[in-house]
Design a protein around this motif. Sequence first.
Motif, mmCIF file in Angstrom:
data_model
loop_
_atom_site.group_PDB
_atom_site.id
_atom_site.type_symbol
_atom_site.label_atom_id
_atom_site.label_comp_id
_atom_site.label_asym_id
_atom_site.label_seq_id
_atom_site.Cartn_x
_atom_site.Cartn_y
_atom_site.Cartn_z
ATOM 1 N N PHE A 66 55.678 -79.463 -3.292
ATOM 2 C CA PHE A 66 54.960 -79.497 -2.015
ATOM 3 C C PHE A 66 55.104 -78.149 -1.316
ATOM 4 O O PHE A 66 56.034 -77.392 -1.585
ATOM 5 N N ASP A 67 54.193 -77.893 -0.390
ATOM 6 C CA ASP A 67 54.241 -76.647 0.371
ATOM 7 C C ASP A 67 55.179 -76.728 1.568
ATOM 8 O O ASP A 67 55.764 -75.720 1.976
ATOM 9 N N THR A 68 55.313 -77.921 2.160
ATOM 10 C CA THR A 68 56.149 -78.078 3.356
ATOM 11 C C THR A 68 56.998 -79.330 3.254
ATOM 12 O O THR A 68 56.682 -80.261 2.490
ATOM 13 N N VAL A 69 58.063 -79.362 4.046
ATOM 14 C CA VAL A 69 58.911 -80.549 4.108
ATOM 15 C C VAL A 69 58.113 -81.739 4.633
ATOM 16 O O VAL A 69 58.244 -82.869 4.140
ATOM 17 N N ALA A 70 57.279 -81.505 5.626
ATOM 18 C CA ALA A 70 56.483 -82.592 6.210
ATOM 19 C C ALA A 70 55.638 -83.291 5.153
ATOM 20 O O ALA A 70 55.540 -84.529 5.130
ATOM 21 N N GLU A 71 55.046 -82.509 4.244
ATOM 22 C CA GLU A 71 54.238 -83.098 3.186
ATOM 23 C C GLU A 71 55.107 -83.840 2.167
ATOM 24 O O GLU A 71 54.725 -84.902 1.664
ATOM 25 N N ALA A 72 56.282 -83.289 1.895
ATOM 26 C CA ALA A 72 57.159 -83.876 0.877
ATOM 27 C C ALA A 72 57.731 -85.223 1.298
ATOM 28 O O ALA A 72 58.044 -86.063 0.445
ATOM 29 N N ILE A 73 57.871 -85.465 2.599
ATOM 30 C CA ILE A 73 58.479 -86.712 3.054
ATOM 31 C C ILE A 73 57.479 -87.634 3.752
ATOM 32 O O ILE A 73 57.868 -88.660 4.312
ATOM 33 N N ALA A 74 56.228 -87.279 3.697
ATOM 34 C CA ALA A 74 55.211 -88.022 4.456
ATOM 35 C C ALA A 74 55.151 -89.500 4.085
ATOM 36 O O ALA A 74 54.848 -90.347 4.937
ATOM 37 N N ASP A 75 55.421 -89.847 2.831
ATOM 38 C CA ASP A 75 55.316 -91.246 2.395
ATOM 39 C C ASP A 75 56.644 -91.994 2.461
ATOM 40 O O ASP A 75 56.734 -93.141 2.015
ATOM 41 N N LEU A 76 57.676 -91.365 3.005
ATOM 42 C CA LEU A 76 59.000 -91.989 3.076
ATOM 43 C C LEU A 76 59.278 -92.516 4.481
ATOM 44 O O LEU A 76 58.959 -91.862 5.468
ATOM 45 N N ASN A 77 59.903 -93.690 4.555
ATOM 46 C CA ASN A 77 60.191 -94.302 5.854
ATOM 47 C C ASN A 77 61.460 -93.765 6.503
ATOM 48 O O ASN A 77 61.504 -93.539 7.709
ATOM 49 N N THR A 78 62.504 -93.578 5.682
ATOM 50 C CA THR A 78 63.780 -93.101 6.202
ATOM 51 C C THR A 78 64.278 -91.941 5.363
ATOM 52 O O THR A 78 64.444 -92.081 4.149
ATOM 53 N N VAL A 79 64.505 -90.806 6.006
ATOM 54 C CA VAL A 79 65.009 -89.620 5.318
ATOM 55 C C VAL A 79 66.164 -89.050 6.120
ATOM 56 O O VAL A 79 66.069 -88.915 7.346
ATOM 57 N N GLU A 125 66.109 -75.704 8.111
ATOM 58 C CA GLU A 125 65.678 -75.262 9.429
ATOM 59 C C GLU A 125 65.733 -76.435 10.404
ATOM 60 O O GLU A 125 65.514 -77.586 10.028
ATOM 61 N N THR A 126 66.004 -76.118 11.666
ATOM 62 C CA THR A 126 66.085 -77.167 12.682
ATOM 63 C C THR A 126 64.777 -77.943 12.781
ATOM 64 O O THR A 126 64.781 -79.164 12.985
ATOM 65 N N THR A 127 63.660 -77.249 12.619
ATOM 66 C CA THR A 127 62.366 -77.927 12.712
ATOM 67 C C THR A 127 62.181 -78.945 11.593
ATOM 68 O O THR A 127 61.525 -79.981 11.789
ATOM 69 N N ASP A 128 62.756 -78.676 10.427
ATOM 70 C CA ASP A 128 62.664 -79.628 9.318
ATOM 71 C C ASP A 128 63.630 -80.795 9.516
ATOM 72 O O ASP A 128 63.301 -81.940 9.193
ATOM 73 N N ILE A 129 64.819 -80.496 10.031
ATOM 74 C CA ILE A 129 65.783 -81.563 10.315
ATOM 75 C C ILE A 129 65.189 -82.549 11.309
ATOM 76 O O ILE A 129 65.383 -83.771 11.201
ATOM 77 N N ALA A 130 64.422 -82.031 12.262
ATOM 78 C CA ALA A 130 63.833 -82.880 13.299
ATOM 79 C C ALA A 130 62.828 -83.880 12.738
ATOM 80 O O ALA A 130 62.510 -84.885 13.398
ATOM 81 N N LEU A 131 62.341 -83.642 11.527
ATOM 82 C CA LEU A 131 61.391 -84.562 10.907
ATOM 83 C C LEU A 131 62.077 -85.775 10.282
ATOM 84 O O LEU A 131 61.408 -86.736 9.902
ATOM 85 N N THR A 132 63.393 -85.721 10.195
ATOM 86 C CA THR A 132 64.146 -86.793 9.537
ATOM 87 C C THR A 132 64.792 -87.717 10.560
ATOM 88 O O THR A 132 64.716 -87.490 11.765
ATOM 89 N N GLN A 133 65.436 -88.760 10.050
ATOM 90 C CA GLN A 133 65.983 -89.792 10.939
ATOM 91 C C GLN A 133 67.492 -89.703 11.145
ATOM 92 O O GLN A 133 68.089 -90.553 11.794
ATOM 93 N N GLY A 134 68.130 -88.686 10.600
ATOM 94 C CA GLY A 134 69.567 -88.553 10.774
ATOM 95 C C GLY A 134 70.111 -87.422 9.931
ATOM 96 O O GLY A 134 69.405 -86.834 9.108
ATOM 97 N N ILE A 135 71.381 -87.101 10.160
ATOM 98 C CA ILE A 135 72.035 -85.994 9.463
ATOM 99 C C ILE A 135 73.230 -86.528 8.671
ATOM 100 O O ILE A 135 74.020 -87.332 9.177
ATOM 101 N N THR A 136 73.325 -86.089 7.432
ATOM 102 C CA THR A 136 74.466 -86.419 6.580
ATOM 103 C C THR A 136 75.295 -85.158 6.378
ATOM 104 O O THR A 136 74.779 -84.138 5.925
ATOM 105 N N THR A 137 76.562 -85.233 6.737
ATOM 106 C CA THR A 137 77.460 -84.085 6.594
ATOM 107 C C THR A 137 78.654 -84.480 5.730
ATOM 108 O O THR A 137 79.321 -85.479 6.015
ATOM 109 N N ILE A 138 78.905 -83.714 4.696
ATOM 110 C CA ILE A 138 80.030 -83.977 3.805
ATOM 111 C C ILE A 138 81.310 -83.454 4.460
ATOM 112 O O ILE A 138 81.368 -82.283 4.853
ATOM 113 N N PRO A 139 82.337 -84.293 4.612
ATOM 114 C CA PRO A 139 83.552 -83.892 5.328
ATOM 115 C C PRO A 139 84.464 -82.992 4.504
ATOM 116 O O PRO A 139 85.552 -83.378 4.085
ATOM 117 N N ILE A 140 84.023 -81.756 4.267
ATOM 118 C CA ILE A 140 84.825 -80.834 3.474
ATOM 119 C C ILE A 140 85.835 -80.099 4.353
ATOM 120 O O ILE A 140 85.715 -80.072 5.573
#
Length: 258
Positions: A66-79, A125-140
Amino acid sequence: MSELAPPVVILDKPQLADNIGAVARVMANFGLSELRLVAPRDGWPQDRAWATASGADWVLEGVKVFDTVAEAIADLNTVFSTTARPRETRMPVRTPRESMRLLYDDRASGLTVGLLFGGERAGLETTDIALTQGITTIPIDPKHHSLNLAQAVAINAYEWRTLILEAHPPTYREGDPQWSEDLLAGMYEHLEKELDEGGFFHPPEKKRSMSQNLRVMLGRAAFSEQEVATFRGVIHALAKGRGRVLAKLAAKRGEGPL
């Protein structure tokens, strides 16, 4: 009940073909199969990806670009965005275990789910993170926060896999039943007889406790019938080998067969 379809893995602007192949490999390790790429730096397909996928060809052959994150996740409900730097956002931040539980529940409800990973150098990018429903951070450990892309995917994929196995515990293959008490008792007796003849139980008064320890240790292995037969074959071969050694020693001394 069949297993749930796993999350889609989306790589945003991946740089190295080797890393894409390594991601495909760990996805296959843990039962994930759908990989999407957003604007890969060197285009797609790339031969080096297949070289590092260690046979996980079906993952690479199914890649969608895909060209953009928005296009790549357009058909997904939760990312969920996977990043070590939440940045200037008020979105919920969770561990991979917490995130996978939520994605699992959403998938069980019929929703489509995915995990978004940033490029090797710049991350998301923050703009791409904003398209998702949450953040996953590995506790390293903050002393060394560098984590390889494939490692990050593997940690999340592992957490998904544990949920699948909890819901669908593995069973023994048909035709490969577990041992019976009679089979196992016969194996113990065979082993103890040969160990006794080989002088293993020394001093003699400790034979009972040593034998019991052996039975407890071998019992933890949960042998199948085939494995019991194999182990008895090993015992027989070792005993036969010891007999040959003794016969050679006797022949050297001129004593004839023992």
